[in-house]
Design a protein around this motif. Structure first.
Motif, mmCIF file in Angstrom:
data_model
loop_
_atom_site.group_PDB
_atom_site.id
_atom_site.type_symbol
_atom_site.label_atom_id
_atom_site.label_comp_id
_atom_site.label_asym_id
_atom_site.label_seq_id
_atom_site.Cartn_x
_atom_site.Cartn_y
_atom_site.Cartn_z
ATOM 1 N N ARG A 148 20.061 2.280 17.411
ATOM 2 C CA ARG A 148 19.829 3.720 17.355
ATOM 3 C C ARG A 148 20.250 4.218 15.978
ATOM 4 N N GLY A 149 19.590 5.236 15.488
ATOM 5 C CA GLY A 149 19.982 5.794 14.198
ATOM 6 C C GLY A 149 19.114 6.991 13.849
ATOM 7 N N ARG A 150 19.648 7.821 12.975
ATOM 8 C CA ARG A 150 18.914 8.995 12.496
ATOM 9 C C ARG A 150 18.813 8.884 10.986
ATOM 10 N N LEU A 151 17.627 8.604 10.498
ATOM 11 C CA LEU A 151 17.391 8.427 9.077
ATOM 12 C C LEU A 151 16.926 9.751 8.483
ATOM 13 N N SER A 152 17.625 10.202 7.467
ATOM 14 C CA SER A 152 17.213 11.429 6.781
ATOM 15 C C SER A 152 16.069 11.119 5.822
ATOM 16 N N VAL A 153 15.206 12.097 5.639
ATOM 17 C CA VAL A 153 14.056 11.963 4.744
ATOM 18 C C VAL A 153 14.124 13.090 3.723
ATOM 19 N N ARG A 154 13.911 12.760 2.454
ATOM 20 C CA ARG A 154 13.901 13.797 1.427
ATOM 21 C C ARG A 154 12.854 13.484 0.364
ATOM 22 N N TYR A 155 12.015 14.470 0.131
ATOM 23 C CA TYR A 155 11.061 14.366 -0.973
ATOM 24 C C TYR A 155 11.725 14.921 -2.222
ATOM 25 N N GLU A 161 9.242 11.197 -5.605
ATOM 26 C CA GLU A 161 9.574 10.065 -4.743
ATOM 27 C C GLU A 161 10.148 10.558 -3.413
ATOM 28 N N VAL A 162 10.144 9.669 -2.446
ATOM 29 C CA VAL A 162 10.712 9.956 -1.132
ATOM 30 C C VAL A 162 11.884 9.019 -0.889
ATOM 31 N N LEU A 163 12.969 9.561 -0.349
ATOM 32 C CA LEU A 163 14.116 8.757 0.065
ATOM 33 C C LEU A 163 14.191 8.770 1.579
ATOM 34 N N VAL A 164 14.456 7.620 2.167
ATOM 35 C CA VAL A 164 14.631 7.482 3.614
ATOM 36 C C VAL A 164 15.888 6.673 3.857
ATOM 37 N N GLY A 165 16.869 7.261 4.545
ATOM 38 C CA GLY A 165 18.086 6.507 4.805
ATOM 39 C C GLY A 165 19.209 7.394 5.300
ATOM 40 N N PHE A 166 20.435 6.884 5.212
ATOM 41 C CA PHE A 166 21.621 7.644 5.597
ATOM 42 C C PHE A 166 22.094 8.481 4.418
ATOM 43 N N HIS A 167 22.977 9.414 4.688
ATOM 44 C CA HIS A 167 23.507 10.253 3.626
ATOM 45 C C HIS A 167 24.485 9.463 2.752
ATOM 46 N N SER A 171 28.586 13.480 0.956
ATOM 47 C CA SER A 171 27.524 14.210 0.262
ATOM 48 C C SER A 171 26.416 14.581 1.235
ATOM 49 N N ARG A 172 25.676 15.641 0.893
ATOM 50 C CA ARG A 172 24.497 16.018 1.677
ATOM 51 C C ARG A 172 23.246 15.307 1.178
ATOM 52 N N TYR A 173 23.353 14.561 0.070
ATOM 53 C CA TYR A 173 22.202 13.863 -0.487
ATOM 54 C C TYR A 173 21.879 12.609 0.326
ATOM 55 N N VAL A 174 20.626 12.198 0.290
ATOM 56 C CA VAL A 174 20.189 10.979 0.968
ATOM 57 C C VAL A 174 20.357 9.809 0.000
ATOM 58 N N SER A 188 15.274 -2.668 8.913
ATOM 59 C CA SER A 188 15.645 -2.617 7.498
ATOM 60 C C SER A 188 14.425 -2.854 6.606
ATOM 61 N N ALA A 189 13.559 -3.771 7.030
ATOM 62 C CA ALA A 189 12.354 -4.081 6.248
ATOM 63 C C ALA A 189 11.359 -2.932 6.229
ATOM 64 N N LEU A 190 11.555 -1.921 7.091
ATOM 65 C CA LEU A 190 10.646 -0.775 7.125
ATOM 66 C C LEU A 190 11.039 0.326 6.145
ATOM 67 N N LEU A 191 12.246 0.266 5.556
ATOM 68 C CA LEU A 191 12.715 1.388 4.737
ATOM 69 C C LEU A 191 11.775 1.686 3.573
ATOM 70 N N LEU A 192 11.401 0.673 2.820
ATOM 71 C CA LEU A 192 10.504 0.916 1.681
ATOM 72 C C LEU A 192 9.089 1.277 2.135
ATOM 73 N N PRO A 193 8.516 0.588 3.141
ATOM 74 C CA PRO A 193 7.211 1.038 3.640
ATOM 75 C C PRO A 193 7.226 2.474 4.161
ATOM 76 N N LEU A 194 8.321 2.894 4.783
ATOM 77 C CA LEU A 194 8.404 4.281 5.252
ATOM 78 C C LEU A 194 8.412 5.261 4.087
ATOM 79 N N ARG A 195 9.105 4.904 3.013
ATOM 80 C CA ARG A 195 9.094 5.758 1.824
ATOM 81 C C ARG A 195 7.674 5.925 1.295
ATOM 82 N N ALA A 196 6.944 4.804 1.245
ATOM 83 C CA ALA A 196 5.567 4.863 0.745
ATOM 84 C C ALA A 196 4.684 5.679 1.685
ATOM 85 N N LEU A 197 4.872 5.506 2.988
ATOM 86 C CA LEU A 197 4.081 6.252 3.957
ATOM 87 C C LEU A 197 4.305 7.753 3.817
#
Length: 475
Positions: A148-155, A161-167, A171-174, A188-197
């Motif tokens: 389980r997890g909640r990944l923050s997304v920030r453009y 660029e897009v960041l996907v991950g934990f804070h 900090s409030r930054y991703v 874990s292998a989805l982090l970069l594909p999710l950024r691209a998506l």
């Protein structure tokens, strides 16, 4: 690693003083936030991020209070034998470090020992309770455990660029994450594909988070979106799901708005408790344990400690989806599950019906009833109305079960006809402080003995302490 943020980064938290000159300190202990604890010559306590017990370090203060200071490790002059090299390149004290983990620099076995001591200290100091025996801590895989997890997304406008991950830490930054060793490897292998998506989507600037839920054979991703998604974006999500084998859920508003992107061919999310022949369907936003391996062991140990007999009635307080209720129904004469959420109660009823109809060699489930009730406003009268039960399982949220144990203590002092205290209680906790508080009520006001207690390492590499305790009625 290059930074992807559009503004000049602070070296210290907002409002904090500039770091002071490094001071040499002896580290004596580790606190609940995985900070080393040291004392200056004047007796003032210093909490040091990144320092470990028995180390001599230099540290730079970033926050000063009247009774304590907070500091960051600058150098280790004498290293602990328990210090290890972190597995994740994003862990550390450097600017931009991921804040998802706090203990990767400490050997996993030492992490468990620290959590066991935290539990003992809380029981002794806050509850004035000393267990008759300490249970062996429950441990499991140290890596790839987080289902389980909640990944923050920030453009990031400046970089496009897009960041996907934990804070980031404090900090409030991703964090600029490219891998994560506590997530299952396929996630874990989805982090970069999710950024691209996300970067390719028309709504890329209005997608704040992705919630993760991994079941047996199904990986669900819940996309929070602040505006309706267009046809092209929906097609991008479908193509991603097909390539990467995930299931998309959409959340346009609050948790109740969560729905599958494509209902037709979706495989239901579920997890198994194979020792009891139980299958637990769930929605990705339902509360389930983060660590499926530890949960299976946790349920086994809890039922072993409770030792429910076929002639006994059991109550599962804060029952959720029935994680303990349904296994209890394989042992008891009758089970009552009580939960604050009507929606969860309805799903626990559905889960009971599903399992009761497919028992096979595991045998029938005991009659089980689920009710919704505000357990933070429990009274002795309501408790008596629920009837006597020989065994209780209590699994509250972080706030604990104070109203429940207070109501129990009231009935123990002034029992009513037809009601008797449970002979045994197993209390599963996600907060050692509230467990200690409630244990104090059970022992000092309700007439129970704390027979056993032990830590549960549900969240390796974090400072989070789960635990369980067993109580016997002695009044």
């Amino acid at each position: 690693m290059s930074r992807a943020h559009e503004n000049t980064r602070r070296k210290t938290p907002a409002g904090a003083p500039e770091p002071s000159a490094s001071a040499e300190l002896e580290v004596d202990a580790l606190d609940l936030e995985a900070q080393g604890v040291a004392r200056r010559e004047d007796g003032k306590v210093v909490f040091i991020e990144g320092a470990l017990p028995s180390e001599r370090v230099t540290a730079s203060v970033y926050r000063r209070k009247h009774q304590f200071e907070q500091a960051t490790l600058t150098a280790v002059l004498r290293e602990s034998s328990q210090r290890v090299r972190p597995a994740c390149p994003h862990f550390g004290l450097h600017e931009g470090a991921c804040g998802g983990c706090k203990m990767q620099h400490l050997h996993p076995a030492a992490q468990v020992a620290v959590k066991q001591r935290v539990l003992e200290d809380n029981l002794s100091r806050l509850g004035r309770v000393r267990p008759e025996r300490m249970l062996r801590p429950i441990e499991g895989p140290a890596w790839g455990y987080r289902d389980r997890g909640r990944l923050s997304v920030r453009y990031v406008h400046k970089k496009g660029e897009v960041l996907v991950g934990f804070h980031e830490r404090r900090s409030r930054y991703v964090a600029d994450m490219r891998e994560c060793h506590v997530l299952p490897p396929h996630v874990s292998a989805l982090l970069l594909p999710l950024r691209a998506l996300i970067g390719a989507m028309e709504a890329c600037q209005t997608l704040p988070q992705i919630e993760l839920a991994v079941g047996d054979g199904v990986t669900a991703l819940v996309l929070r979106h602040m505006e309706p998604l267009g046809a092209a974006d929906l097609q991008r999500l479908r193509a991603f799901a097909q390539v990467h084998g995930v299931q998309w859920w959409l959340q346009p508003k609050g948790p109740d708005s969560v729905h599958l992107l494509d209902e037709a061919a979706a495989i239901p999310l579920s997890y198994r408790l194979p020792e009891f022949g139980i299958v637990m369907p769930f929605r990705p936003t339902d509360f389930t344990q983060v660590n499926a391996h530890i949960n299976r062991v946790l349920v086994q140990r809890a039922l072993g400690l409770l030792d429910v007999q076929p002639h006994e009635r059991a109550i599962d307080w804060f029952c959720g989806l029935g994680n303990f209720s349904l296994p209890l129904a394989t042992r008891a004469r009758e089970v009552l599950g009580v939960e604050g959420s009507e929606a969860l109660v309805e799903r626990s009823r559905q889960n009971y019906r599903l399992n009761a109809g497919a028992r096979g060699v595991f045998g029938p489930l005991a009659p089980t009833r689920f009710v919704a009730r505000n357990l933070f406003e429990m009274t002795p009268e309501q408790l008596a109305a629920d009837g006597a039960a020989e065994k209780w399982l209590v699994d509250p949220p972080r706030e604990g079960a104070h109203a429940l144990v207070q109501a129990l203590a009231g009935l123990c002092r002034a029992p009513v006809p037809g009601w008797a205290p449970p002979r045994r209680i197993v209390y599963v906790s996600c907060n050692p402080a509230t467990l200690a508080r409630d244990a104090g009520v059970l022992v000092h006001e309700a007439g129970y003995r704390c027979v056993a207690a032990g830590a549960v390492n549900m969240f390796p590499h974090t400072a989070h302490v789960e635990s369980m305790a067993q109580f016997e009625y002695a009044g």
